[in-house]
Design a protein around this motif. Structure first.
Motif, short mmCIF file in Angstrom:
data_model
loop_
_atom_site.label_atom_id
_atom_site.label_comp_id
_atom_site.label_asym_id
_atom_site.label_seq_id
_atom_site.Cartn_x
_atom_site.Cartn_y
_atom_site.Cartn_z
N ASN A 157 0.85 -1.18 0.00
CA ASN A 157 0.00 0.00 0.00
C ASN A 157 0.89 1.24 0.00
OD1 ASN A 157 -1.79 2.10 0.58
ND2 ASN A 157 -3.03 0.86 1.96
N ALA A 158 0.68 2.13 -0.95
CA ALA A 158 1.51 3.33 -1.06
C ALA A 158 1.38 4.24 0.15
CB ALA A 158 1.14 4.11 -2.33
N GLU A 159 0.32 4.10 0.93
CA GLU A 159 0.16 4.90 2.14
C GLU A 159 1.05 4.41 3.27
OE1 GLU A 159 -4.13 5.85 3.14
OE2 GLU A 159 -4.38 4.19 1.72
N LYS A 160 1.35 3.12 3.25
CA LYS A 160 2.14 2.52 4.32
C LYS A 160 2.98 1.40 3.71
CE LYS A 160 1.76 0.71 9.02
NZ LYS A 160 0.84 0.26 10.11
N THR A 161 4.13 1.76 3.20
CA THR A 161 4.92 0.84 2.37
C THR A 161 5.68 -0.20 3.18
OG1 THR A 161 6.85 2.29 2.41
CG2 THR A 161 5.23 2.64 0.64
N GLY A 162 6.05 0.12 4.41
CA GLY A 162 6.86 -0.79 5.21
C GLY A 162 8.36 -0.60 5.03
N PHE A 163 8.76 0.26 4.09
CA PHE A 163 10.19 0.55 3.93
C PHE A 163 10.65 1.52 5.02
CE2 PHE A 163 8.99 -0.37 -0.58
CZ PHE A 163 9.76 -1.51 -0.73
N SER A 185 -4.22 10.64 -1.17
CA SER A 185 -3.12 11.22 -1.93
C SER A 185 -2.16 11.97 -1.01
CB SER A 185 -3.65 12.16 -3.01
OG SER A 185 -4.45 11.47 -3.95
N LEU A 186 -2.71 12.73 -0.07
CA LEU A 186 -1.87 13.44 0.89
C LEU A 186 -1.08 12.46 1.76
CD1 LEU A 186 -0.89 15.99 2.30
CD2 LEU A 186 -3.00 15.99 3.65
N ALA A 187 -1.72 11.38 2.18
CA ALA A 187 -1.03 10.36 2.98
C ALA A 187 0.12 9.73 2.18
CB ALA A 187 -2.02 9.29 3.44
N ILE A 188 -0.10 9.51 0.90
CA ILE A 188 0.94 8.94 0.04
C ILE A 188 2.12 9.90 -0.08
CG2 ILE A 188 1.49 8.22 -2.32
CD1 ILE A 188 -1.39 7.14 -2.50
N LEU A 189 1.84 11.18 -0.19
CA LEU A 189 2.92 12.16 -0.28
C LEU A 189 3.69 12.25 1.04
CD1 LEU A 189 1.16 14.97 -2.34
CD2 LEU A 189 3.14 13.62 -3.04
N ARG A 190 3.01 12.15 2.16
CA ARG A 190 3.71 12.15 3.45
C ARG A 190 4.57 10.90 3.59
NH1 ARG A 190 -1.47 14.61 6.75
NH2 ARG A 190 -0.80 16.80 6.66
N GLN A 191 4.07 9.77 3.09
CA GLN A 191 4.86 8.55 3.09
C GLN A 191 6.08 8.72 2.19
OE1 GLN A 191 5.56 4.35 3.97
NE2 GLN A 191 4.49 6.02 4.93
N SER A 234 -5.40 19.98 -5.29
CA SER A 234 -4.14 20.52 -5.78
C SER A 234 -3.00 19.64 -5.31
CB SER A 234 -3.92 21.95 -5.26
OG SER A 234 -2.59 22.39 -5.53
N VAL A 235 -2.34 18.96 -6.27
CA VAL A 235 -1.18 18.15 -5.92
C VAL A 235 -0.08 19.04 -5.35
CG1 VAL A 235 0.62 16.63 -6.83
CG2 VAL A 235 -1.73 16.41 -7.66
N GLU A 236 0.07 20.24 -5.89
CA GLU A 236 1.10 21.15 -5.40
C GLU A 236 0.85 21.50 -3.92
OE1 GLU A 236 1.34 24.57 -7.87
OE2 GLU A 236 2.23 23.51 -9.56
N ALA A 237 -0.39 21.83 -3.58
CA ALA A 237 -0.71 22.18 -2.20
C ALA A 237 -0.45 21.00 -1.27
CB ALA A 237 -2.16 22.64 -2.10
N ASN A 238 -0.83 19.81 -1.72
CA ASN A 238 -0.61 18.62 -0.89
C ASN A 238 0.88 18.33 -0.71
OD1 ASN A 238 -3.30 18.18 -0.39
ND2 ASN A 238 -3.53 16.52 -1.86
N ALA A 241 2.03 20.65 1.93
CA ALA A 241 1.56 20.22 3.23
C ALA A 241 2.35 19.02 3.75
CB ALA A 241 0.07 19.86 3.16
N ALA A 242 2.86 18.21 2.82
CA ALA A 242 3.65 17.03 3.21
C ALA A 242 5.08 17.39 3.57
CB ALA A 242 3.64 16.01 2.08
N GLY A 243 5.49 18.65 3.30
CA GLY A 243 6.83 19.10 3.68
C GLY A 243 7.79 19.33 2.53
N PHE A 244 7.34 19.09 1.29
CA PHE A 244 8.23 19.27 0.15
C PHE A 244 8.43 20.75 -0.19
CE2 PHE A 244 6.73 14.90 -0.52
CZ PHE A 244 7.95 14.26 -0.73
N GLU A 245 9.58 21.05 -0.76
CA GLU A 245 9.89 22.39 -1.23
C GLU A 245 10.19 22.35 -2.72
OE1 GLU A 245 13.00 24.00 1.19
OE2 GLU A 245 11.75 24.07 3.00
N ALA A 246 10.39 23.54 -3.31
CA ALA A 246 10.64 23.68 -4.75
C ALA A 246 9.56 22.95 -5.54
CB ALA A 246 12.03 23.16 -5.11
N VAL A 247 8.31 23.08 -5.10
CA VAL A 247 7.19 22.38 -5.73
C VAL A 247 6.76 23.13 -6.99
CG1 VAL A 247 4.81 21.61 -5.45
CG2 VAL A 247 6.42 21.44 -3.54
#
Length: 295
Positions: A157-163, A185-191, A234-238, A241-247
């Motif tokens: 599951n992309a939300e909880k990969t186990g890696f 989608s937001l959970a996947i980006l945080r993962q 908005s994928v950019e907004a998410n 929110a997940a902590g990415f920069e240079a979006v």
């Protein structure tokens, strides 16, 4: 959410596409595989299939992607619904890679079309494709074998990969987000943020949200239960929110978009990278540097 039975896809487009694909050839191919036996090689007891995935039809296919019919027909259909050309659209994600990846994770990899292209572009990198459907992974593995490409396929599951944290230089997802609720989608980006080393890159290829908002009728074309929610978001907004920069996003032939984000470089509490030999049965323990930065 009830499954719609009256989509334009089901009433008009599906019969046209069926005329373009070799259904007899697909049946013959499907009959050469013991799907349940092959799927058992990938199924993991710790992977829980979420209701948003298992309780919906996608593209008019009952049970969505949790059957071999979806795995067999996905590629023949997709080539006709990604203008101007499926390879061109997927190549846009590969061209947007700015890191020098040693380890790549392709989330929601499906039948592995983008995953294979990433391995071809970065042959020295370890590439892992992860998907919730073992049926799609069986098809992906067959494609990789025929192409002579060494790719690791993993049920998950992309939300909880186990890696483990900070074990990838590049995380990608192609045509995944429009098939998930916005919160997922937001959970996947945080993962993805957790999985990336500092300086690592995330790349999301999917429908162009601005276009989908402007052309409401496009949301009625296919049986996509979450397409309106995706278009309104908005994928950019998410990513922010997940902590990415240079979006930033770039249009891909107006109908699609590639959105990129970078995990910001920090100067404290950075785990040191230790070189380790690759064991495909224990992938979680590996680290990998990006941009020469050690994680």
């Amino acid at each position: 959410m009830a499954v719609r039975q009256d989509t334009i896809w089901e009433r008009f487009l599906s019969p046209v596409v069926r005329l373009l694909i070799d259904e007899d050839g697909l049946r013959r191919y499907a009959d050469t595989i013991d799907w349940e036996k092959e799927c058992d090689r990938y199924r993991r007891d710790d992977v829980i299939i979420p209701a948003y995935y298992s309780n919906q039809n996608f593209h008019g296919i009952a049970k969505g992607y949790l059957n071999y019919g979806a795995a067999v027909t996905y590629d023949p259909i997709t080539q006709y619904v990604l203008p101007p050309n499926e390879s061109i659209v997927r190549q846009a994600l590969v061209d947007a890679v700015k890191v020098k990846p040693r380890r790549i994770l392709d989330l929601g990899c499906g039948t592995g079309s983008t995953t294979l292209m990433l391995k071809q572009a970065f042959p020295q990198a370890e590439v892992i494709g992860l998907d919730l459907s073992p049926y799609m992974l069986v098809r992906a593995e067959d494609k990789a074998r025929n192409a002579g490409l060494d790719i690791v396929w993993r049920h998950g599951n992309a939300e909880k990969t186990g890696f483990r944290d900070a074990t990838f230089d590049l995380v990608t997802a192609s045509l995944l987000f429009h098939e998930t609720p916005d919160a997922v989608s937001l959970a996947i980006l945080r993962q993805s943020f957790r999985l990336l080393v500092t300086g690592g890159q995330v790349l999301i290829l999917d429908g162009n949200q601005k276009t989908l908002r402007q052309l409401e009728w496009l949301n009625d074309v296919f049986e996509e239960p979450y397409i309106r929610e995706y278009a309104a978001g908005s994928v950019e907004a998410n990513m922010g929110a997940a902590g990415f920069e240079a979006v930033r996003s770039q249009d891909v032939w107006w109908i699609n978009q590639v959105t990129s984000g970078i995990k910001p470089i920090v100067t404290k509490n950075v785990r040191q990278y230790t070189a380790t030999s690759v064991d495909n049965n224990d992938l979680e323990g590996l680290g990998s540097p990006a941009f020469g930065i050690m994680a």
